[in-house]
Design a protein around this motif. Structure first.
Motif, PDB file in Angstrom:
ATOM      1  N   MET A   1       0.848  -1.162   0.000  1.00  0.00           N
ATOM      2  CA  MET A   1       0.000   0.000   0.000  1.00  0.00           C
ATOM      3  C   MET A   1       0.899   1.233   0.000  1.00  0.00           C
TER       4      MET A   1
ATOM      5  N   THR B   1       0.017   7.403  -0.226  1.00  0.00           N
ATOM      6  CA  THR B   1      -1.202   8.110  -0.609  1.00  0.00           C
ATOM      7  C   THR B   1      -2.437   7.262  -0.321  1.00  0.00           C
ATOM      8  N   GLN B   2      -2.367   5.967  -0.631  1.00  0.00           N
ATOM      9  CA  GLN B   2      -3.495   5.087  -0.350  1.00  0.00           C
ATOM     10  C   GLN B   2      -3.757   4.993   1.150  1.00  0.00           C
TER      11      GLN B   2
END
Length: 84
Positions: free
Chosen positions: A1, A4-5
């Motif tokens: 991940m 930003t996610q």
């Protein structure tokens, strides 16, 4: 991940729970760098060492050939040209 996610997921969770959103990634990076620099200067003053110019002085000492420097024998250290 990715960062930003993770930020988007944390923002969504905060909105679901009615909490404030977390700070955006990278927003406080320069502030952290400044705080580390200021802390190192503070430690230098407490230890009664010069607080400013220590890094440049050490590099100048190294390139002038003091105590096993690489460029001994009278050669002059040149500043590298910036990349285009």
């Amino acid at each position: 991940m990715s960062v930003t996610q993770q930020f988007l997921l944390d923002s969504y969770r905060a909105a679901q729970h009615g909490q404030p959103t977390p700070p955006a990634p990278g927003r406080d990076d320069w502030q952290a760098v400044r705080e580390v620099r200021d802390y190192e200067r503070f430690r230098a003053v407490v230890a009664e060492r010069p607080a400013h110019g220590r890094f440049r002085a050490a590099l100048a000492h190294f390139f002038r050939g003091g105590r096993g420097g690489r460029l001994s024998g009278g050669s002059v250290a040149r500043t590298p040209r910036p990349l285009p």
